[in-house]
Design a protein around this motif. Structure first.
Motif, PDB file in Angstrom:
ATOM      1  N   ARG A   1       0.826  -1.210   0.000  1.00  0.00           N
ATOM      2  CA  ARG A   1       0.000   0.000   0.000  1.00  0.00           C
ATOM      3  C   ARG A   1       0.859   1.258   0.000  1.00  0.00           C
ATOM      4  N   GLU A   2       1.904   1.296   0.822  1.00  0.00           N
ATOM      5  CA  GLU A   2       2.733   2.489   0.945  1.00  0.00           C
ATOM      6  C   GLU A   2       3.580   2.746  -0.294  1.00  0.00           C
ATOM      7  N   LEU A   3       4.098   1.681  -0.910  1.00  0.00           N
ATOM      8  CA  LEU A   3       5.043   1.826  -2.017  1.00  0.00           C
ATOM      9  C   LEU A   3       4.439   1.481  -3.373  1.00  0.00           C
ATOM     10  N   GLN A   4       3.141   1.218  -3.393  1.00  0.00           N
ATOM     11  CA  GLN A   4       2.453   0.895  -4.644  1.00  0.00           C
ATOM     12  C   GLN A   4       3.070  -0.328  -5.328  1.00  0.00           C
ATOM     13  N   LEU A   5       3.314  -1.377  -4.551  1.00  0.00           N
ATOM     14  CA  LEU A   5       3.846  -2.622  -5.084  1.00  0.00           C
ATOM     15  C   LEU A   5       2.710  -3.598  -5.350  1.00  0.00           C
TER      16      LEU A   5
ATOM     17  N   GLY B   1      16.658   2.456  -2.023  1.00  0.00           N
ATOM     18  CA  GLY B   1      15.620   3.437  -2.292  1.00  0.00           C
ATOM     19  C   GLY B   1      14.318   3.110  -1.603  1.00  0.00           C
ATOM     20  N   TYR B   2      13.945   1.827  -1.575  1.00  0.00           N
ATOM     21  CA  TYR B   2      12.696   1.433  -0.928  1.00  0.00           C
ATOM     22  C   TYR B   2      12.779   1.609   0.591  1.00  0.00           C
ATOM     23  N   ILE B   3      13.934   1.293   1.157  1.00  0.00           N
ATOM     24  CA  ILE B   3      14.094   1.499   2.603  1.00  0.00           C
ATOM     25  C   ILE B   3      13.953   2.975   2.933  1.00  0.00           C
ATOM     26  N   ALA B   4      14.582   3.836   2.141  1.00  0.00           N
ATOM     27  CA  ALA B   4      14.498   5.273   2.392  1.00  0.00           C
ATOM     28  C   ALA B   4      13.046   5.755   2.341  1.00  0.00           C
ATOM     29  N   ARG B   5      12.271   5.211   1.424  1.00  0.00           N
ATOM     30  CA  ARG B   5      10.861   5.625   1.321  1.00  0.00           C
ATOM     31  C   ARG B   5      10.065   5.154   2.540  1.00  0.00           C
TER      32      ARG B   5
ATOM     33  N   GLY C   1      19.992  11.050   1.677  1.00  0.00           N
ATOM     34  CA  GLY C   1      19.482  12.293   2.235  1.00  0.00           C
ATOM     35  C   GLY C   1      20.571  13.332   2.407  1.00  0.00           C
ATOM     36  N   GLU C   2      20.130  14.530   2.752  1.00  0.00           N
ATOM     37  CA  GLU C   2      21.027  15.659   2.910  1.00  0.00           C
ATOM     38  C   GLU C   2      21.262  15.959   4.384  1.00  0.00           C
ATOM     39  N   GLY C   3      22.455  16.499   4.670  1.00  0.00           N
ATOM     40  CA  GLY C   3      22.752  16.946   6.030  1.00  0.00           C
ATOM     41  C   GLY C   3      23.016  15.807   6.992  1.00  0.00           C
ATOM     42  N   GLU C   4      23.129  16.189   8.256  1.00  0.00           N
ATOM     43  CA  GLU C   4      23.429  15.229   9.310  1.00  0.00           C
ATOM     44  C   GLU C   4      22.155  14.519   9.771  1.00  0.00           C
ATOM     45  N   THR C   5      22.331  13.294  10.213  1.00  0.00           N
ATOM     46  CA  THR C   5      21.212  12.486  10.689  1.00  0.00           C
ATOM     47  C   THR C   5      21.434  12.181  12.161  1.00  0.00           C
ATOM     48  N   PHE C   6      20.742  12.905  13.019  1.00  0.00           N
ATOM     49  CA  PHE C   6      20.912  12.737  14.460  1.00  0.00           C
ATOM     50  C   PHE C   6      19.771  11.907  15.036  1.00  0.00           C
ATOM     51  N   VAL C   7      20.135  10.933  15.849  1.00  0.00           N
ATOM     52  CA  VAL C   7      19.166  10.301  16.734  1.00  0.00           C
ATOM     53  C   VAL C   7      19.446  10.880  18.116  1.00  0.00           C
ATOM     54  N   VAL C   8      18.400  11.322  18.798  1.00  0.00           N
ATOM     55  CA  VAL C   8      18.548  12.118  20.020  1.00  0.00           C
ATOM     56  C   VAL C   8      17.780  11.464  21.162  1.00  0.00           C
ATOM     57  N   ALA C   9      18.444  11.351  22.301  1.00  0.00           N
ATOM     58  CA  ALA C   9      17.801  10.827  23.507  1.00  0.00           C
ATOM     59  C   ALA C   9      17.508  11.978  24.460  1.00  0.00           C
TER      60      ALA C   9
END
Length: 301
Positions: free
Chosen positions: A55-59, A85-89, A130-138
């Protein structure tokens, strides 16, 4: 003598195939993630995961038998060479993705190939696209202040501070989180953050024990060594150390590997910098343009 009862085909116990039993065992460990199950040149998804991803990826949603005489289960698949690409989506839609690989080569003499999850990709740990930094924050709220710790997985940046709640907008404008980690029982913070964050990231709730001083300190000492932890500049039991231990454990659990490039937890002290509030940073277009919120055209591009 009464005749011995014979089970009819309809009442006999039906058994799924070995592969479906393997899938279910692995899926049971990752209930909160979409499980991508490697099968030859494809990653397959089954049951609710298949329906959701189709449903989400039209597969195209198909089905496969799960065992002799049993109902078919929904199934969809993705070629292995298009997986990024699919994981990113999926991540962009707020899902977590568990990647289950074949851990050995297929053999004509082996009935079932060993499989296992090698990584769980989350919004805060997807650094390949993706662009820029990817922070996971606690975040670890205390009576008045909040322990805040950032981790950027691609570079190994790991830093934290203890702040007043009113300082969070400026901090998050400078280091925007892609994913937030909160202890159980603090979910009301989600509503508080949503009231002022323009783009609310996905929130992952971890058991409070992960933020306990003894547990967090043990995680940090196992990774860095006891002497290194003492030299970080935080006293034992401080909310920053507790949030850092919980965050490091979460990343270890999802990446399923040692993280040698995460070399130190450094203090971030806002008093050492000129702090611009979130509105000023946005209007100066430091990291993204006002028009389309893209990095291109910003001051730091």
């Amino acid at each position: 003598m009464p005749s011995k009862r014979q089970d009819s085909p309809n009442t006999a116990r039906l058994t799924p195939t070995d592969m479906m039993q393997q899938y279910r065992r692995i899926k049971a460990q990752y209930q909160d993630a979409i499980l991508l199950f490697r099968f030859g040149d494809f990653y397959e998804m089954f049951c609710e995961d298949a329906e959701r991803v189709a449903r989400e990826l039209q597969l195209v949603l198909t089905s496969r038998p799960q065992g002799k005489g049993m109902e078919r289960v929904p199934m969809c698949g993705i070629p292995f060479y298009r997986i990024d690409g699919y994981i990113a989506r999926l991540i962009g839609r707020g899902y977590k993705v568990a990647i289950c690989e074949q851990l050995e080569d297929a053999s004509p003499t082996k009935r079932l190939v060993e499989r296992g999850v090698v990584r769980v990709v989350t919004p805060g740990t997807l650094y390949e696209v993706g662009e820029g930094e990817t922070f996971v924050v606690a975040l670890l709220p205390t009576e008045q202040r909040v322990g805040v710790v950032w981790l950027e997985l691609s570079t190994g940046e790991f830093f934290g501070t203890e702040s007043w709640p009113a300082e969070l907008p400026s901090l998050f404008a400078k280091f925007p989180p892609r994913e937030l980690l909160l202890p159980a029982g603090q979910e009301h913070w989600t509503a508080e953050l949503r009231s002022w964050m323009q783009r609310m990231p996905p929130v992952t709730v971890r058991d409070w024990s992960a933020f306990a001083p003894e547990h967090a300190n043990a995680v940090l000492q196992a990774h860095f060594g006891a002497e290194r932890v003492d030299a970080f500049g935080f006293y034992e039991g401080e909310s920053v150390l507790r949030a850092a231990g919980a965050l490091l454990r979460y990343v270890q659990d999802t990446q399923l590997e040692f993280l040698p490039h995460v070399k130190a937890l450094r203090p971030y002290r806002p008093c050492d910098f000129l702090i611009l509030d979130a509105s000023t940073q946005r209007n100066l277009e430091l990291t993204e343009s006002l028009f389309d919120r893209r990095t291109e055209g910003s001051l730091f591009a």
